[in-house]
Motif scaffolding. Structure first.
Motif, PDB file in Angstrom:
ATOM      1  N   GLY A 165       0.721  -1.285  -0.062  1.00  0.00           N
ATOM      2  CA  GLY A 165       0.099   0.125  -0.025  1.00  0.00           C
ATOM      3  C   GLY A 165       0.849   1.196  -0.042  1.00  0.00           C
ATOM      4  O   GLY A 165       0.387   2.212  -0.236  1.00  0.00           O
ATOM      5  N   ALA A 166       2.120   1.215   0.560  1.00  0.00           N
ATOM      6  CA  ALA A 166       2.958   2.386   0.482  1.00  0.00           C
ATOM      7  C   ALA A 166       3.768   2.798  -0.694  1.00  0.00           C
ATOM      8  O   ALA A 166       4.005   3.873  -0.953  1.00  0.00           O
ATOM      9  N   GLY A 167       3.995   1.778  -1.404  1.00  0.00           N
ATOM     10  CA  GLY A 167       4.655   2.072  -2.979  1.00  0.00           C
ATOM     11  C   GLY A 167       5.967   2.737  -2.985  1.00  0.00           C
ATOM     12  O   GLY A 167       6.376   3.687  -3.439  1.00  0.00           O
ATOM     13  N   LEU A 168       6.790   1.979  -1.901  1.00  0.00           N
ATOM     14  CA  LEU A 168       8.183   2.414  -1.480  1.00  0.00           C
ATOM     15  C   LEU A 168       9.148   1.624  -2.193  1.00  0.00           C
ATOM     16  O   LEU A 168       8.899   0.483  -2.163  1.00  0.00           O
ATOM     17  N   PRO A 169      10.065   2.010  -2.470  1.00  0.00           N
ATOM     18  CA  PRO A 169      11.553   1.278  -3.125  1.00  0.00           C
ATOM     19  C   PRO A 169      12.083   0.632  -2.116  1.00  0.00           C
ATOM     20  O   PRO A 169      11.914   1.033  -0.790  1.00  0.00           O
ATOM     21  N   GLU A 170      12.347  -0.775  -2.283  1.00  0.00           N
ATOM     22  CA  GLU A 170      13.091  -1.593  -1.427  1.00  0.00           C
ATOM     23  C   GLU A 170      14.399  -2.125  -1.912  1.00  0.00           C
ATOM     24  O   GLU A 170      14.694  -2.411  -3.113  1.00  0.00           O
ATOM     25  N   GLU A 407     -13.232  -0.673   4.490  1.00  0.00           N
ATOM     26  CA  GLU A 407     -12.903   0.595   3.893  1.00  0.00           C
ATOM     27  C   GLU A 407     -11.549   1.059   3.531  1.00  0.00           C
ATOM     28  O   GLU A 407     -11.365   1.650   2.687  1.00  0.00           O
ATOM     29  N   GLN A 408     -10.638   0.238   4.339  1.00  0.00           N
ATOM     30  CA  GLN A 408      -9.178   0.477   4.126  1.00  0.00           C
ATOM     31  C   GLN A 408      -8.476  -0.418   3.117  1.00  0.00           C
ATOM     32  O   GLN A 408      -7.222  -0.303   2.533  1.00  0.00           O
ATOM     33  N   GLY A 409      -9.406  -1.131   2.455  1.00  0.00           N
ATOM     34  CA  GLY A 409      -8.816  -2.253   1.457  1.00  0.00           C
ATOM     35  C   GLY A 409      -8.166  -3.177   1.964  1.00  0.00           C
ATOM     36  O   GLY A 409      -7.385  -3.951   1.136  1.00  0.00           O
ATOM     37  N   ASP A 410      -8.072  -3.586   3.491  1.00  0.00           N
ATOM     38  CA  ASP A 410      -7.438  -4.553   3.935  1.00  0.00           C
ATOM     39  C   ASP A 410      -8.139  -5.735   3.819  1.00  0.00           C
ATOM     40  O   ASP A 410      -8.826  -6.475   4.883  1.00  0.00           O
ATOM     41  N   ALA A 612      -6.212   8.244  -2.889  1.00  0.00           N
ATOM     42  CA  ALA A 612      -6.965   7.305  -2.815  1.00  0.00           C
ATOM     43  C   ALA A 612      -5.809   5.926  -2.285  1.00  0.00           C
ATOM     44  O   ALA A 612      -6.262   4.893  -1.704  1.00  0.00           O
ATOM     45  N   THR A 613      -4.815   6.044  -3.199  1.00  0.00           N
ATOM     46  CA  THR A 613      -3.937   4.708  -3.202  1.00  0.00           C
ATOM     47  C   THR A 613      -3.304   4.712  -1.656  1.00  0.00           C
ATOM     48  O   THR A 613      -3.160   3.745  -0.862  1.00  0.00           O
ATOM     49  N   GLU A 614      -2.912   5.867  -1.183  1.00  0.00           N
ATOM     50  CA  GLU A 614      -2.312   6.108   0.168  1.00  0.00           C
ATOM     51  C   GLU A 614      -3.140   5.961   1.234  1.00  0.00           C
ATOM     52  O   GLU A 614      -2.686   5.131   2.483  1.00  0.00           O
ATOM     53  N   THR A 615      -4.696   6.112   1.063  1.00  0.00           N
ATOM     54  CA  THR A 615      -5.481   5.818   2.339  1.00  0.00           C
ATOM     55  C   THR A 615      -6.179   4.438   2.046  1.00  0.00           C
ATOM     56  O   THR A 615      -7.241   4.145   2.813  1.00  0.00           O
ATOM     57  N   GLY A 616      -5.834   3.715   0.939  1.00  0.00           N
ATOM     58  CA  GLY A 616      -6.332   2.279   0.803  1.00  0.00           C
ATOM     59  C   GLY A 616      -7.928   2.563   0.125  1.00  0.00           C
ATOM     60  O   GLY A 616      -8.480   1.372   0.351  1.00  0.00           O
ATOM     61  N   GLU A 617      -8.231   3.465  -0.264  1.00  0.00           N
ATOM     62  CA  GLU A 617      -9.604   3.439  -1.008  1.00  0.00           C
ATOM     63  C   GLU A 617      -9.534   2.923  -2.656  1.00  0.00           C
ATOM     64  O   GLU A 617      -9.663   3.627  -3.428  1.00  0.00           O
TER      65      GLU A 617
END
Length: 894
Positions: A165-170, A407-410, A612-617
Motif C-alpha cells: 500500500g505504501a509504494g516505497l522502493p525496497e 474501507e481501508q482495502g485490507d 486514494a492509493t495512500e489511504t487504501g480507498e
C-alpha cells in the motif's frame, strides 16, 4: 562490523550523496530477522555523520504498536527543537496521520536547509500505524529535499500489506555469500574446530546475526549451546539471548521484562512499573548488569534501548502469561496520566471478559476511526471483542472492525474478522451491513440490489424503534452503494417511507443526501431545492458538505456539487482527512470531465488517485482511473483512454458490478467521438440507455445525454434520437437534472433544425456549462454552413473552438477548426505549452496563478515548500515565462 554487502553499501552511499545534493529519497531494507538490517542502518547513520548530515532515528516497538504517534515522538526526541514544534499537533486527540505528516515534512524541510538529514527507522514493521502512515507519506515526497530516509522491516504478511500500500522502493537482503559467511564467522569465533565451524555455517545459512551469536555461544559454552536444527534460526538466536538474560540478577531480569512490554523507553518509568510489579524498592542502578553485558544501552537522557530487537522479542515471547498480565497491569498504573497508552495496558492485563473495559475500547476505536487511524481502530475493536460479555455487543464490534478494514482495502484482515462473526448474535441492522460486506469478501461477488430487501427491513426496524439517527447514519454510509445498485421501485419506496416517517428534521443534510441517492427519480427535485436552500455550504460541517456534494453530482447538478465539495475540501485539507478528501477530488475530477474541462479533470484525478492509493480507498481509486480515461478521451488521447477503460472493465466484470460499466461506456463513446467515429460512439452510449444491457444505469443517463445527442446528430441517427429525447424529457419532468436539461436543449435544438431553436437553446445554457454551450455553438455553426450561411457560421464556430481550447478538449476544438476551414476561415491551433506540464506541475502552476504563496501551496498539496519551489523553477522554463504573473495565460485562471 559488516562483511560483504557491497551492493547494499553502494546503494546507501548513493542515497546519502543524492540527498546531500538536494535530491532526497528513501529505501526500505527488508529481510528475515538477523539478516543484517540493523548493521546496514548503523552504517548509514555513521556515514551520514561523516558527510555532515544530521541523523534522526526511531524504532518500532512491539509493545507500542497501537499507541498513536509513539514512533514519531521517539524520532523527534533526537531533535528537541522539532519535537517542541510538533508536540501540540502530535498530542492532540484528533490529529490525523496526514496532518502530522504535513507538519513533519515542513519541519524536516526547514531543518534540511541548514544540514542534510537522514531519518533512520529501525523495525518499521512494529511502528504504530499513525507513525507508519505519516512517515510513508513523507517518504513519497522527498524528491526536492535534502533528506534521506532508510527503514528496516522484517519479512511477513503484515509487512507485505504495508509495503504494497505504501509504494516505497525496497532493497531485499539475501543471505551472505558463502565466502562472506566464512569470513564473518572467522572474525567472531576464530578458534572453533572445523566441525563446529561447518555446523554453524550450515545452521546459520548466511544469516549474519546467526553466525555472530551462535559462534559466540559455541565459543563460550561448547557444542551444547546449539539448539536442535529443526527450530527456526530466529528462535535459536532468541533462545541464545534468553540464556544471557537468565544469568542476570532477578531484579535486572524483572526490569527487562517490564521494558519488553512497555511502549516507552524512559528508565524512570520502567523502574516505577517494576516496583509495582515486584513490590521491591529498586532504583535505576538495577539496570547496570544488563548495560555491563551490553544487552541494553542507556543514553544521557536515561532512555533505554535494547542491543538488538531480537532480545526484546525473546523476552516478550518467553514471558509466561500470568507474568505478562502483571507487567501490563503495573504499566497501566504507571502511565495513568496518559489514557491512550493506559487503555492498551489495561486490556492486555485483563484476564477475562470485562464489558466496561470493552465499552471503553469501543469508544477509543470510534475516536481512532474519526482520526482515520484505521488499524488502531480495528485493533481496539478486536480487544473489545475479546473482552465482550454481551454477544450482541461482541457482534456489533466485530462488524464495525470488518467495516473499517474493508474501507481501508485490507481484504485479508476483513476476511479474517468476518469469519469470527456469528450472524445469530447480530442485531437486524448489523446483519444487513454484515451481509453487504460479506458478499464482497467471502461470497461470489456483488449482489447488486439483491440484498436491499434485508437492508430495507433493517432501516424500517430502526425507524420504527425511533432510532432515526442510526437509520440515517446507515443509509449515509451505504447511499452510494444503493445509487449504483438501482434497487427495484418497491424497495426504494420502502426505504423512502421508512426514512421520511422516522421524524428526522426536513433540513437535516443527511436526510437530503440520502433521499437524493436512494430515490433520484421521485425525490430528486425536492433534494435539489433543499440543497439550494442549504447554501452557502460553509454553514455545514465538511462531512455533510461531502455527502450533499455526492448527491448533487448523482443528480447531474455538477456545478452545485462542485460548490459543496470545494468548501468541504478546504476544511478537510486543514484537518488532514485525506480519506474523504480523496473521494472529493475524484468526484470533482469526474464533474470536470462532464463539464468538458479536461485539464482540471486530469489534475484532480491525479491527486485523488494518489491519495486514494495512500489511504487504501481502492474502489475510489478505480473511479479516479475512469475519470482520467474520460479526460484523456476529451483531449483526443484516445489510445490512453481506451486502455484505461479496458483496465476498469477487467475489474468490474469479474466483481459483477455491472451498473458501473456505464462509466466505462462513456469513456469509449467519447473516445470514438474524438476519433471521428460517431456511429460507434452512438452505439457505445446507447448501452447505458438500454435497460436490457449490463451497462444500463438510469442516472448516468442524466450526465451522458448531451454526448449521446452529439453522436446521434453527427451520424444522422435522428429518428432514434427523437425517441430517446421523448423518453428523457419525461424523466426530466420528474427529476429536473441540470445536466439532463442541458443535453435536452442540444437535442431539441438539433431536431428542430431552425436558427431560432439554436439561438434560444444557446441563450438558456448557464455560463458555467461552457462545454455544453460550445458544443451547441459548434452544431449551430455546422447547421449555418450547411445552409449556405458561411459568414454567419464563423463567429459561433470561432467561439466554440476558443472555449474547447481553453478547456483542453482538444478533439472538439479541432472539429470546430475543421468546420471553420470549410467555411473559408483558418483558425490557427494555439500552442498549448501547458501540455508539457505534469498533472502536479499544472496544479502548482494554477495555485500560484491564483496568488497563493509557496507556503500556501505546500500546505494545500501536502508537499514541502522546497518541493513547490523546485517545481516552479521547472515550470517557468517549460512555459517560457519569468514571473508568476504570466502563469494565468497557461492555466485558465484570471
Amino acid at each position: 562490523m559488516i562483511v560483504g554487502r557491497r551492493g547494499e553499501l553502494r546503494a546507501l552511499d548513493d542515497l546519502l550523496a543524492e540527498a546531500g545534493a538536494g535530491s532526497g529519497g528513501m529505501t526500505v531494507m527488508r529481510g528475515e530477522a538477523g539478516i543484517g538490517k540493523t548493521a546496514l542502518l548503523e552504517y548509514a547513520a555513521e556515514r551520514a555523520g561523516r558527510l555532515g548530515m544530521r541523523v534522526l532515528s526511531t524504532a518500532g516497538v512491539q509493545a507500542e504498536v497501537y499507541v498513536p504517534y509513539a514512533g514519531l515522538h521517539r524520532l523527534l526526541r533526537s531533535a528537541p527543537e522539532l519535537g517542541r514544534a510538533a508536540k501540540a499537533v502530535l498530542d492532540a486527540p484528533d490529529t490525523l496521520p496526514y496532518r502530522a505528516a504535513a507538519l513533519l515534512l515542513d519541519l524536516l524541510s526547514e531543518s534540511a536547509d541548514e544540514a542534510a538529514l537522514l531519518l533512520a527507522v529501525e523495525d518499521a514493521h512494529w511502528l504504530d500505524t499513525a507513525s507508519w502512515d505519516a512517515l510513508s507519506f513523507v517518504a513519497r515526497r522527498l524528491g526536492a529535499d535534502r533528506i534521506a530516509m532508510v527503514l528496516t522491516v522484517r519479512e511477513g504478511e503484515d509487512v507485505d500489506r504495508r509495503l504494497a500500500g505504501a509504494g516505497l522502493p525496497e532493497i531485499r537482503l539475501d543471505p551472505l555469500l558463502p565466502e562472506d559467511a566464512i569470513a564473518l564467522l572467522a572474525e567472531v569465533a576464530p578458534t572453533l574446530s572445523v566441525t563446529l565451524r561447518q555446523r554453524i555455517l550450515d545452521e546459520a545459512a548466511g544469516n549474519p546475526l546467526g553466525l555472530v551469536e551462535l559462534g559466540r555461544a559455541v565459543s563460550r559454552s561448547g557444542a551444547g549451546a546449539l539448539l536442535p536444527a529443526w527450530l527456526p534460526l530466529s528462535t535459536r538466536v532468541e533462545r541464545t539471548f534468553s540464556g544471557l538474560v537468565a544469568e542476570l540478577p532477578l531484579a535486572t531480569r524483572a526490569l527487562l521484562v517490564i521494558a519488553a512490554h512497555d511502549d516507552g523507553d524512559d528508565l524512570d518509568e520502567l523502574v516505577a512499573a517494576c516496583r509495582r510489579m515486584t513490590g521491591d524498592d529498586i532504583g535505576p542502578d538495577v539496570i547496570e548488569p544488563a548495560v555491563a553485558t551490553r544487552l541494553v544501552q542507556v543514553d544521557d537522557r536515561f532512555r533505554l534501548r535494547f542491543q538488538h530487537p531480537l532480545l526484546r522479542s525473546a523476552l516478550y515471547q518467553s514471558t509466561a502469561p500470568a507474568e505478562r498480565r502483571r507487567a501490563h497491569a503495573a504499566l497501566a498504573e504507571t502511565v495513568a496520566a496518559d489514557p491512550a497508552r493506559q487503555i492498551w495496558h489495561r486490556a492486555a492485563a485483563a484476564a477475562g471478559p470485562d464489558e466496561q473495559l470493552a465499552e471503553e475500547l469501543t469508544e477509543f476505536a470510534h475516536q481512532a476511526r474519526h482520526r482515520q487511524a484505521a488499524a488502531i481502530a480495528v485493533a481496539a475493536f478486536e480487544q473489545a471483542v475479546r473482552l465482550s460479555q454481551d454477544p450482541a455487543g461482541r457482534g456489533r464490534r466485530l462488524v464495525a472492525a470488518v467495516d473499517i478494514a474493508a474501507e481501508q482495502g485490507d481484504t485479508a484482515n476483513a476476511v479474517r474478522l468476518l469469519e469470527q462473526v456469528r450472524e445469530e448474535d447480530l442485531r437486524l441492522a448489523d446483519r444487513a451491513l454484515y451481509g453487504l460486506i460479506r458478499e464482497v469478501y467471502l461470497d461470489t461477488g456483488w449482489s447488486g440490489s439483491d440484498r436491499m430487501t434485508a437492508f430495507a427491513e433493517a432501516i424500517e426496524v430502526m425507524c420504527r424503534d425511533g432510532d432515526a439517527d442510526a437509520a440515517l447514519h446507515a443509509l449515509t454510509a451505504i447511499g452510494v452503494r444503493v445509487y449504483w445498485s438501482v434497487p427495484p421501485p418497491e424497495i426504494v419506496d420502502r426505504l423512502v417511507a421508512a426514512v421520511e416517517g422516522a421524524g428526522a428534521a426536513p433540513d437535516d443534510p443527511r436526510l437530503v443526501a440520502v433521499l437524493g441517492l436512494i430515490a433520484p427519480m421521485t425525490r430528486g427535485a425536492w433534494c435539489l431545492r433543499k440543497m439550494a436552500e442549504l447554501q452557502p455550504a460553509d454553514r455545514l460541517v465538511p462531512h455533510f458538505q461531502f455527502a450533499l456534494g455526492l448527491t448533487a453530482n448523482g443528480l447531474g447538478a455538477t456545478t452545485l456539487g462542485n460548490a459543496l465539495t470545494t468548501v468541504a475540501a478546504a476544511g478537510l485539507r486543514v484537518q488532514g482527512r485525506l480519506g474523504m478528501l480523496s473521494k472529493i477530488l475524484i468526484s470533482q475530477a469526474t464533474n470536470a470531465a462532464y463539464l468538458g474541462d479536461a485539464r482540471s479533470a486530469l489534475t484532480l484525478a491525479a491527486e485523488g488517485e494518489l491519495l486514494a492509493t495512500e489511504t487504501g480507498e481502492h474502489s475510489w481509486r478505480l473511479s479516479a482511473v475512469m475519470a482520467t480515461g474520460f479526460a484523456e478521451a476529451l483531449r483526443g488521447e484516445t489510445e490512453k483512454a481506451v486502455k484505461l477503460a479496458d483496465a476498469a472493465e477487467a475489474v468490474l466484470v469479474p466483481a459483477r458490478r455491472f451498473p458501473l460499466l456505464a462509466l466505462v461506456q462513456q469513456i469509449r463513446g467519447v473516445a470514438a467521438l474524438a476519433e471521428g467515429r460517431p456511429e460507434e460512439a452512438f452505439r457505445e452510449f446507447c448501452r447505458v440507455f438500454d435497460p436490457a444491457d449490463q451497462a444500463y444505469h438510469p442516472y448516468t443517463r442524466f450526465l451522458l445525454f448531451g454526448h449521446l445527442a452529439d453522436a446521434a446528430v453527427w451520424c444522422g441517427a435522428l429518428d432514434r434520437l427523437r425517441e430517446l429525447t421523448a423518453q428523457m424529457r419525461a424523466v426530466a419532468a420528474q427529476c429536473p437534472s441540470p445536466a439532463l436539461l442541458s443535453g435536452l436543449r442540444y437535442a431539441e435544438a438539433a431536431l428542430a433544425g431552425t436558427a431560432e431553436a439554436y439561438d434560444m437553446a444557446i441563450a438558456e445554457i448557464p455560463a458555467e456549462w461552457s462545454f455544453d454551450r460550445a458544443r451547441l455553438q459548434h452544431a449551430y455553426g455546422v447547421w449555418l454552413r450547411r445552409h449556405r450561411r458561411a459568414a454567419d457560421s464563423r463567429p459561433v464556430l470561432r467561439a466554440a473552438a476558443s472555449t474547447f481550447d481553453a478547456l483542453g478538449a482538444t478533439a472538439w476544438a479541432d472539429r470546430s477548426r475543421a468546420e471553420l476551414r470549410a467555411s473559408g476561415e483558418t483558425l490557427r491551433k494555439p500552442v498549448d505549452a501547458a501540455q508539457s506540464l505534469t498533472p502536479q506541475e499544472l496544479q502548482i502552476a494554477r495555485l500560484a496563478a491564483e496568488g497563493l504563496s509557496n507556503n500556501d501551496i505546500a500546505e494545500r498539496l501536502f508537499l514541502s515548500r522546497r518541493t513547490v519551489t523546485t517545481h516552479l523553477s521547472r515550470i517557468f522554463p517549460k512555459l517560457g515565462i519569468r514571473s508568476r504573473a504570466e502563469l494565468s495565460r497557461f492555466t485558465g485562471t484570471s
